[in-house]
Design an enzyme around this catalytic site. Sequence first.
Site, mmCIF file in Angstrom:
data_model
loop_
_atom_site.group_PDB
_atom_site.id
_atom_site.type_symbol
_atom_site.label_atom_id
_atom_site.label_comp_id
_atom_site.label_asym_id
_atom_site.label_seq_id
_atom_site.Cartn_x
_atom_site.Cartn_y
_atom_site.Cartn_z
ATOM 1 N N PRO A 1 0.804 -1.220 0.000
ATOM 2 C CA PRO A 1 0.000 0.000 0.000
ATOM 3 C C PRO A 1 0.839 1.274 0.000
ATOM 4 C CG PRO A 1 -0.119 -1.094 2.144
ATOM 5 C CD PRO A 1 0.558 -2.049 1.205
ATOM 6 N N GLU B 1 2.094 -7.767 9.191
ATOM 7 C CA GLU B 1 2.187 -6.329 9.396
ATOM 8 C C GLU B 1 3.008 -5.629 8.311
ATOM 9 O OE1 GLU B 1 1.480 -2.668 11.102
ATOM 10 O OE2 GLU B 1 0.544 -4.615 11.519
ATOM 11 N N ARG C 1 -3.579 -8.961 -20.641
ATOM 12 C CA ARG C 1 -4.537 -8.639 -21.698
ATOM 13 C C ARG C 1 -3.942 -7.699 -22.748
ATOM 14 N NH1 ARG C 1 -7.346 -4.036 -21.427
ATOM 15 N NH2 ARG C 1 -9.280 -5.002 -22.170
ATOM 16 N N ASP D 1 -9.023 1.251 -24.831
ATOM 17 C CA ASP D 1 -9.547 1.151 -23.474
ATOM 18 C C ASP D 1 -9.530 2.493 -22.764
ATOM 19 O OD1 ASP D 1 -10.095 -1.528 -23.511
ATOM 20 O OD2 ASP D 1 -8.132 -2.113 -22.735
#
Length: 246
Positions: A88, A115, A153, A168
């Site tokens: 993150p 953690e 893809r 896209d």
Amino acid sequence: MRIHVLSLFPEMFTGVFGSSILKKAQEKEAVQLSVTDFRQFSNNKHAQVDDYPYGGGAGMVLKPEPLFNAVEALVAGEKKPRVILMCPQGERYTQAKAEELAKEEELIFVCGHYEGYDERIRQFLVTDELSIGDFVLTGGELAAMTIIDSVVRLLPGVLGNDDSPVLDSFSTGLLEHPHYTRPANFRGMKVPDVLLSGNHAKIEQWRMEQSLKRTFERRPDLLEHEHIELTPEQQKYLARLKNCKV
């Protein structure tokens, strides 16, 4: 392309890698996918991969030995693949990054739990740290699946129509225009007349305007990005949208 995943829960990838586009991509030999449980590379007789953090604190931290050993077992030859840490704290993942990664011959994804990671993993093992958003997941597996799907893809021949990924959302910097198919009239909800006209120039004009309009309404932040280059025609249409909003 070869993609390796290091995870403590390899079974999570079975359904994803064995279905839909990722399954077809492997059948077409566009990509080789493998998942390894890095617990087997632990030096501990109990196959322990985490430990308490130095200095105290909540949670457990992934030890460096299993991941260093696992990556070194996968890497062969002089050319070192990119090793991507799902985290993150990492760089926010974008379509541009997907297009960048799709040019690589080999990728290794590291999926952690607990953690956090021993900092030496960040400093001396991985080449990239990526995040799919400003939120925290239980582990890196779901994030890795998302990125792998978005990369595979883009590989030549995977989607069957090489124009699909080029058009896209985000590939052009703008959101994609609306799509319609049969029937032309469904419960009184009609397809725009221009799409039935057969006039390709007008259709392209409509699509351009709708793409710009949708981006302006839903993701105006994209229009402020430094890499967005609008044509004079697009700039005029955007100015009209802004004036209408006022």
